[in-house]
Design an enzyme around this catalytic site. Structure first.
Site, short mmCIF file in Angstrom:
data_model
loop_
_atom_site.label_atom_id
_atom_site.label_comp_id
_atom_site.label_asym_id
_atom_site.label_seq_id
_atom_site.Cartn_x
_atom_site.Cartn_y
_atom_site.Cartn_z
N LYS A 163 0.72 -1.19 -0.02
CA LYS A 163 -0.19 0.17 -0.06
C LYS A 163 0.92 1.15 0.04
O LYS A 163 2.03 1.31 0.67
CB LYS A 163 -0.95 0.03 1.11
CG LYS A 163 -1.96 -1.06 1.21
CD LYS A 163 -2.87 -0.91 2.61
CE LYS A 163 -3.73 -2.02 2.52
NZ LYS A 163 -4.63 -1.64 3.74
N HIS A 166 1.11 7.01 2.91
CA HIS A 166 0.06 8.19 2.85
C HIS A 166 0.35 9.20 3.96
O HIS A 166 1.33 9.13 4.59
CB HIS A 166 -1.35 7.61 2.74
CG HIS A 166 -1.85 6.87 4.03
ND1 HIS A 166 -2.02 7.66 5.18
CD2 HIS A 166 -2.24 5.53 4.36
CE1 HIS A 166 -2.46 6.89 6.28
NE2 HIS A 166 -2.47 5.46 5.61
N HIS A 169 1.02 8.24 7.74
CA HIS A 169 2.05 7.78 7.82
C HIS A 169 3.37 8.68 8.06
O HIS A 169 4.24 8.52 8.79
CB HIS A 169 2.64 6.25 6.76
CG HIS A 169 1.79 5.41 6.77
ND1 HIS A 169 1.25 5.02 5.48
CD2 HIS A 169 1.29 4.46 7.83
CE1 HIS A 169 0.35 3.68 5.72
NE2 HIS A 169 0.41 3.50 7.05
#
Length: 670
Positions: A163, A166, A169
């Site tokens: 993933k 983003h 994070h």
């Protein structure tokens, strides 16, 4: 210490009383604390061990360099206001401080700038980047450095494999990187750990998505992007189905038939094969994990982050989790609920509720793996402290984790664990595919910076690598904006706010540092000669305006060690950021008054020593925050109102330049 003793002797100070946490060789303000403590003890008879810690540093220099709340002295039989008045009246003449200013029950102590300059500037010139750092904090035994440093594990960032990284994070990464830098400078042995979300049912769902939508060519071109795309696609099938099952359960309806045909069931079965060690499925998992880590490392390098350990849920030994489950069973903590194993923590705290540690099919959960991870880490690293830098959404999860570890009889571990939480980046949703990813954020910010750079064609033509420069300035803008509030404040993602040049911004800090570097370079005075500068010229023998500007800047630089120590208490990047902006504001207002070019050579040398000290502190503060200070610029305009118009050109340490507008200020020669 010999050099400090000599300087104090020249100032007429022959004795400093020792106190706990008093480090005059590290923090010049501790000299003043000890000196004032002795004077007040003689006047009042108060205990020195009470006086010393009561002398608080001031965040606003107009209220003094140190402030004493007289009630803190705990003197009985007199009113605090009367005691304060008596101290102010009878305080002896001092070579270091003026008589205190009385403000009701508070005493404000102002340092004499001439003496302060003799203590602060030589200390910074000598220690450079280490000025203000208190590496004794991290020692196991401050009285015996040979016993070594305490160890801290900092777990931060922790994205999920396959993933994209983003903005949520990003907060953990920025805060965790800052805390790692902070503890390292405080003498701790720091282990930077990235605990990846690389295990669990969600990977089973991703594997199913790969069989349906995966494309090898797209995977090779953009592995993270492609894996995320197919994850979103499978969730368009799984999401509504999952929501329907959840609603049916709430109504007490039988969901067996629907669940047996569901994508969730298939994902569970796939994950079961992973936990059983099925090599066929593990090959795909390893490939996705390795591709994700490679991409993450590229992103972390842009943010000045270098991990010591890439761990993850998958790395936790099954033996550790089995041992934990055995202990929980022996302690009578496990209960069965709908085929799953749970722990009822409501017995100990209602807010902790009940939590599952094993699913009905026997597979582990995130919490189970965290329990095993904590014990494994303690056995491997023998840490003195471990902090989890995780969003406040996980407050309950971490609270449950620490309590379970304690109930297992491992209070030696749980007492050393701490959750450093923070507010959320709002307005994002992973499952629906509307999340904004860091690479996209940085690209968008860099493009905005590039647009600004192009507004001045002449300066833009001098830029050797405009894309690289725009990226560097963009990263600074994003990081400073993210650190501008307290950790617990929620953060509304706003690209326009991030790239704004109004007020206290990343570009302003970069400008301030670059301008100081330019001053130091251009005057042509050798650095080695600054140690011999006549520092008394800074605060005497010039106009009142000139000396007051120099005095304010010296007093600000004296605060840096206290700012560092206070940051170890707050664990807030904004503590450092506020100080840096205040100090750079003083600098900006000083340039007209503390000119070097055209000044008497000795005065110029003293002022350069002051500017070099300011540059050093600013450089260190920016690096502590995880920023990369730029060191070259050519300037057409002043930035005293902080980035409101015209144009400046910054040169990075490696060949690259930045052109950004500085709105509407008159030009200023340096």
């Amino acid at each position: 210490m010999d050099d400090l003793t000599s300087r104090l002797s020249k100032l007429g100070v022959s004795h400093l009383s020792p106190h706990p946490n008093c480090n005059p060789d590290i923090n010049p303000v501790d000299i003043y604390r000890s000196h004032i403590t002795d004077a007040i003890a003689e006047l009042t008879g108060a205990d020195r061990s009470v006086i010393y810690p009561a002398l608080a540093w001031s965040t606003s220099l107009d209220k003094g360099d140190l402030v004493l709340a007289v009630p803190a002295l705990r003197i009985k039989g007199k009113k605090p206001a009367d005691i304060a008045s008596e101290i102010a009246e009878k305080f002896p003449d001092s070579p270091l401080v003026y008589k205190p200013t009385l403000n009701n029950i508070f005493l404000q102590f102002f340092f004499k700038p001439d003496a302060l300059s003799q203590l602060v500037i030589p200390s910074i010139l000598q220690k450079k980047a280490t000025y203000g750092r208190n590496s004794r904090v991290g020692l196991k035994d401050p009285s015996d450095p040979s016993k070594g440093s305490k160890r801290i594990v900092v777990e931060f960032s922790s994205p999920n494999i396959a993933k994209p990284f983003h903005a949520g994070h990003l907060r953990s990464t920025i805060i965790g990187g800052f805390l790692s830098n902070l503890y390292e400078r405080a003498g701790w042995d720091v282990i930077r750990m990235n605990y990846l979300g690389d295990w669990g049912t969600q990977f089973g769902l991703l594997a199913l998505a790969w069989t349906m939508y995966g494309n090898e060519e797209n995977l090779l071109v953009d592995p993270i992007g492609h894996l995320y795309d197919i994850y979103v696609q499978i969730n368009r099938l799984h999401g509504p189905e999952h929501d329907k099952i959840t609603e049916m359960k709430k109504r007490g309806e039988d969901v067996t038939e629907l669940y047996e045909k569901s994508w969730g069931k298939k994902a569970h079965e796939y994950f079961r094969r992973m936990e059983d060690g099925d090599e066929e499925v593990l090959v795909l998992w390893r490939r996705f994990r390795d591709l994700s880590i490679q991409r993450y490392k590229q992103t972390y390098a842009r943010l000045n982050i270098d991990y010591d350990v890439y761990s993850g849920e998958s790395q936790i030994k099954s033996e550790s989790m089995e041992a934990a489950m055995q202990t929980l069973t022996e302690k009578g903590l496990l209960e069965e609920s709908e085929g799953a194993m749970i722990i009822n923590l409501e017995k100990y705290s209602k807010k902790l509720g009940k939590c599952r540690v094993k699913k009905p099919d026997g597979t582990t959960l995130y919490l189970t793996r965290d329990i095993g991870a904590a014990v494994e880490r303690y056995e491997r690293y023998q840490f003195d402290r471990m902090i989890y830098v995780v969003a406040m959404q996980q407050d309950l999860h971490l609270g449950q984790l620490f309590k379970i570890i304690e109930l297992m009889g491992r209070k030696d571990v749980s007492d050393k664990c701490e959750h450093i939480n923070f507010g959320m980046v709002q307005g994002m949703s992973t499952r629906k595919g509307t999340v904004k990813f860091l690479d996209d954020i940085l690209k968008e910010v860099a493009e905005k910076m590039h647009e600004v750079m192009r507004t001045n064609a002449d300066k833009y033509s001098q830029v050797e690598n405009p894309e690289q420069v725009a990226d560097t300035l963009g990263i600074t803008s994003v990081m400073v904006q993210d650190m501008s509030g307290k950790r617990l404040n929620n953060y509304e993602f706003n690209i326009n706010r991030m790239t704004s040049f109004e007020g206290d911004t990343g570009p302003y800090l970069q400008y301030a540092h670059a301008r100081l570097c330019s001053i130091v370079r251009r005057v042509g005075i050798p650095y080695d000669t600054l140690h011999d500068a006549d520092l008394s010229l800074l605060t005497s023998g010039t106009s009142a305006s000139h000396s007051s500007h120099a005095a304010l800047l010296i007093r600000s630089l004296a605060q840096w060690p206290d700012v560092f120590n206070n940051t170890l208490k707050t664990l807030e990047p904004v503590t450092v950021l506020i100080y840096l902006f205040k100090m750079t504001h003083m600098l900006s207002s000083s340039y007209d008054h503390l000119k070097i070019l055209g000044s008497d050579p000795e005065l110029a040398r003293a002022r350069l020593a002051l500017y070099e000290c300011a540059r050093q502190v600013l450089n260190e503060g920016m690096k502590l925050l995880g920023l990369s200070p730029v060191d070259r610029y050519v300037i057409e305009t002043d930035l005293r109102s902080r980035c409101r118009g015209r144009t400046m050109l910054l040169y990075l340490p490696h060949p690259a330049n930045i052109t950004i507008p500085i709105p509407g200020q008159a030009s200023l020669s340096t």
